[in-house]
Design an enzyme around this catalytic site. Structure first.
Site, PDB file in Angstrom:
ATOM      1  N   LYS A 116       0.829  -1.211   0.000  1.00  0.00           N
ATOM      2  CA  LYS A 116       0.000   0.000   0.000  1.00  0.00           C
ATOM      3  C   LYS A 116       0.857   1.252   0.000  1.00  0.00           C
ATOM      4  O   LYS A 116       0.469   2.266  -0.579  1.00  0.00           O
ATOM      5  CB  LYS A 116      -0.967   0.003   1.186  1.00  0.00           C
ATOM      6  CG  LYS A 116      -2.123  -0.968   0.993  1.00  0.00           C
ATOM      7  CD  LYS A 116      -3.288  -0.641   1.903  1.00  0.00           C
ATOM      8  CE  LYS A 116      -4.432  -1.608   1.677  1.00  0.00           C
ATOM      9  NZ  LYS A 116      -5.468  -1.512   2.701  1.00  0.00           N
ATOM     10  N   LYS A 198      -3.737 -11.714  -6.552  1.00  0.00           N
ATOM     11  CA  LYS A 198      -5.064 -11.815  -5.935  1.00  0.00           C
ATOM     12  C   LYS A 198      -6.068 -10.903  -6.634  1.00  0.00           C
ATOM     13  O   LYS A 198      -5.718  -9.798  -7.042  1.00  0.00           O
ATOM     14  CB  LYS A 198      -4.884 -11.445  -4.454  1.00  0.00           C
ATOM     15  CG  LYS A 198      -6.086 -10.914  -3.751  1.00  0.00           C
ATOM     16  CD  LYS A 198      -5.750 -10.369  -2.374  1.00  0.00           C
ATOM     17  CE  LYS A 198      -5.964  -8.869  -2.344  1.00  0.00           C
ATOM     18  NZ  LYS A 198      -6.308  -8.299  -1.053  1.00  0.00           N
ATOM     19  N   LYS A 201     -10.257  -5.393  -5.000  1.00  0.00           N
ATOM     20  CA  LYS A 201     -11.243  -4.334  -5.210  1.00  0.00           C
ATOM     21  C   LYS A 201     -10.626  -3.167  -5.955  1.00  0.00           C
ATOM     22  O   LYS A 201     -11.315  -2.422  -6.626  1.00  0.00           O
ATOM     23  CB  LYS A 201     -11.679  -3.759  -3.856  1.00  0.00           C
ATOM     24  CG  LYS A 201     -12.392  -4.661  -2.923  1.00  0.00           C
ATOM     25  CD  LYS A 201     -12.639  -3.856  -1.620  1.00  0.00           C
ATOM     26  CE  LYS A 201     -12.910  -4.759  -0.458  1.00  0.00           C
ATOM     27  NZ  LYS A 201     -12.792  -4.090   0.839  1.00  0.00           N
TER      28      LYS A 201
HETATM   29  P1  TYM Z   1     -10.815  -6.655   3.007  1.00  0.00           P
HETATM   30  O1  TYM Z   1     -11.933  -5.697   3.123  1.00  0.00           O
HETATM   31  O2  TYM Z   1      -9.672  -6.313   2.144  1.00  0.00           O
HETATM   32  O3  TYM Z   1     -11.353  -8.080   2.544  1.00  0.00           O
HETATM   33  C1  TYM Z   1     -12.440  -8.689   3.208  1.00  0.00           C
HETATM   34  C2  TYM Z   1     -12.240 -10.185   3.221  1.00  0.00           C
HETATM   35  O4  TYM Z   1     -12.164 -10.686   1.893  1.00  0.00           O
HETATM   36  C3  TYM Z   1     -11.016 -11.513   1.763  1.00  0.00           C
HETATM   37  N1  TYM Z   1     -10.515 -11.411   0.386  1.00  0.00           N
HETATM   38  C4  TYM Z   1     -10.294 -12.457  -0.415  1.00  0.00           C
HETATM   39  N2  TYM Z   1     -10.438 -13.777  -0.228  1.00  0.00           N
HETATM   40  C5  TYM Z   1     -10.142 -14.588  -1.264  1.00  0.00           C
HETATM   41  N3  TYM Z   1      -9.710 -14.138  -2.470  1.00  0.00           N
HETATM   42  C6  TYM Z   1      -9.544 -12.819  -2.694  1.00  0.00           C
HETATM   43  N4  TYM Z   1      -9.145 -12.383  -3.884  1.00  0.00           N
HETATM   44  C7  TYM Z   1      -9.843 -11.903  -1.638  1.00  0.00           C
HETATM   45  N5  TYM Z   1      -9.807 -10.558  -1.530  1.00  0.00           N
HETATM   46  C8  TYM Z   1     -10.205 -10.276  -0.278  1.00  0.00           C
HETATM   47  C9  TYM Z   1     -10.028 -10.945   2.773  1.00  0.00           C
HETATM   48  O5  TYM Z   1      -9.035 -11.889   3.119  1.00  0.00           O
HETATM   49  C10 TYM Z   1     -10.943 -10.613   3.929  1.00  0.00           C
HETATM   50  O6  TYM Z   1     -11.196 -11.769   4.704  1.00  0.00           O
HETATM   51  N6  TYM Z   1      -8.200  -5.959   7.155  1.00  0.00           N
HETATM   52  C11 TYM Z   1      -9.355  -6.635   6.642  1.00  0.00           C
HETATM   53  C12 TYM Z   1     -10.632  -6.227   7.346  1.00  0.00           C
HETATM   54  C13 TYM Z   1     -10.556  -6.379   8.825  1.00  0.00           C
HETATM   55  C14 TYM Z   1     -10.584  -7.597   9.530  1.00  0.00           C
HETATM   56  C15 TYM Z   1     -10.521  -7.246  10.904  1.00  0.00           C
HETATM   57  C16 TYM Z   1     -10.668  -8.949   9.144  1.00  0.00           C
HETATM   58  C17 TYM Z   1     -10.491  -5.365   9.732  1.00  0.00           C
HETATM   59  N7  TYM Z   1     -10.470  -5.892  10.981  1.00  0.00           N
HETATM   60  C18 TYM Z   1     -10.530  -8.226  11.908  1.00  0.00           C
HETATM   61  C19 TYM Z   1     -10.661  -9.925  10.161  1.00  0.00           C
HETATM   62  C20 TYM Z   1     -10.591  -9.541  11.502  1.00  0.00           C
HETATM   63  C21 TYM Z   1      -9.491  -6.271   5.163  1.00  0.00           C
HETATM   64  O7  TYM Z   1      -8.992  -5.288   4.718  1.00  0.00           O
HETATM   65  O8  TYM Z   1     -10.293  -7.053   4.459  1.00  0.00           O
END
Ligand code: TYM
Length: 334
Positions: A116, A198, A201
């Protein structure tokens, strides 16, 4: 007979950009599948979202839209606590405390921070670096046993474990040490045009990502263009056939069929038919979710009621842990 207490499950999604089928397969659909067997907390991580500059009106709108999506996918607010991170001040409070148990060096080495920072070189703010500590605070506040996430979050859950253990060792057992939970299929859905990375978004090329808001034609067009290989054989081999394996994972996740079943179904078929079938399976599953999400999104009163109740229930659990922490570290109590 005394009923055994259920284990605690915690996860969150950021309300940023358009969510992809990666978010659905790697995270949200598992929340739905797990909600009966665990005490679940599912957050909308808007405090994480602002580590990258957001348009305020959009952030507000995406927060409600993500809630509507959670509900449309089948997360039941009667069973699970669904809430917005910023509605529970304990997250910021515990994050501050945990910062004093986290080393600058280990934050600088985090993969996502490095990525990032490269992508947002004009805004490498403290929040971006502190992101994993806030995530540790999220998880540890709820005495979480399991954190269902995609593979990209593995390092963040690891650091949450380290911080918990560090704190517990200095004082006495205070935090449950959580474990990440990955699904066998779909823990990493890859980009359709570059299956070595991966699906994201915020990908530069929108044709590599399938968004949960994409209509049927768009979904099918994107899958038709997906990169495969020249072998003309539909089998799972994530090392040598990344594109095809990724499509098989998507198909398996969206149809509930195993990878082996999917391989058998497409034995002898061409890539064109295969890609079309994957696109159709995805579009078919997304259509009712999109419809339900739009209906729910229009009912702001209901959504606010869900969030109000969620914030109350979450705060109650979170404040219990925070009070313990404050006591142990020697914050004077009145
Ligand atoms: P975020 O918003 O980027 O993604 C949300 C969830 O989607 C999963 N994910 C994927 N899984 C499989 N293939 C992909 N291409 C893919 N892209 C995203 C992510 O692994 C995630 O599970 N930091 C976290 C949000 C967060 C969080 C937490 C998660 C904040 N606090 C506490 C667990 C526990 C995030 O940015 O997810």
């Amino acid at each position: 007979m005394v009923e055994e207490a259920k284990k605690i499950l915690y996860s969150a999604v950021q309300p940023t950009n358009n969510l992809t089928i990666g978010n659905y397969v790697g995270a949200i659909r598992n929340f739905v599948a797990l909600q009966n067997d665990y005490d679940c907390f599912f957050a909308i991580a808007n405090m994480h979202a602002i580590t990258v500059r957001q348009n305020p009106a959009e952030l507000r709108q995406r927060t409600l839209s993500l809630l509507a999506l959670y509900l449309a996918c089948g997360i039941n607010p009667e069973k699970c606590v669904i809430y917005v991170q910023s509605h529970v001040p304990a997250h910021a409070e515990l994050c501050w405390t945990l910062n004093t148990f986290t080393y600058v060096g280990e934050m600088e080495r985090m993969t996502q921070f490095k990525d990032k920072s490269a992508r947002h070189a004009d805004n490498i703010n403290m929040g971006l670096m502190d992101y994993p500590v806030l995530m540790a605070a999220d998880i540890l506040l709820y005495q979480t046993d399991y954190v269902p996430v995609g593979l990209d979050q593995r390092q963040h859950v690891e650091i949450a474990r380290d911080i918990a253990q560090r704190f517990n060792n200095v004082y006495s057992p205070t935090f449950k040490v959580p474990e990440a939970m990955f699904m066998k299929v779909g823990a990493k859905i890859n980009d359709l045009l570059d299956p070595s990375k991966k699906m994201s978004k915020s990908s530069e090329n929108v044709n590599g990502s399938v968004f949960l808001s994409d209509d049927k034609d768009t979904v099918i067009r994107k899958f038709k263009r997906a990169v495969t290989d020249s072998e003309a054989c539909i089998r799972y081999d994530s090392e040598n056939k990344r594109g095809v394996s990724n499509l098989l994972s998507v198909y398996s996740a969206f149809t509930g069929k195993s990878l082996e079943e999917a391989e058998r179904e497409f034995a002898g078929k061409g890539y064109g038919d295969f890609k079309l079938a994957v696109g159709e399976a995805v579009a078919e599953k997304l259509a009712p979710i999109q419809k339900k999400q739009a209906e729910l999104f229009a009912d702001k009163e209901y959504l606010n009621a869900v969030l109000r109740s969620g914030a109350e229930r979450a705060a109650k659990a979170a404040n219990r842990t925070l009070a313990k922490v404050y006591k142990k570290i020697g914050f004077y109590q009145i």
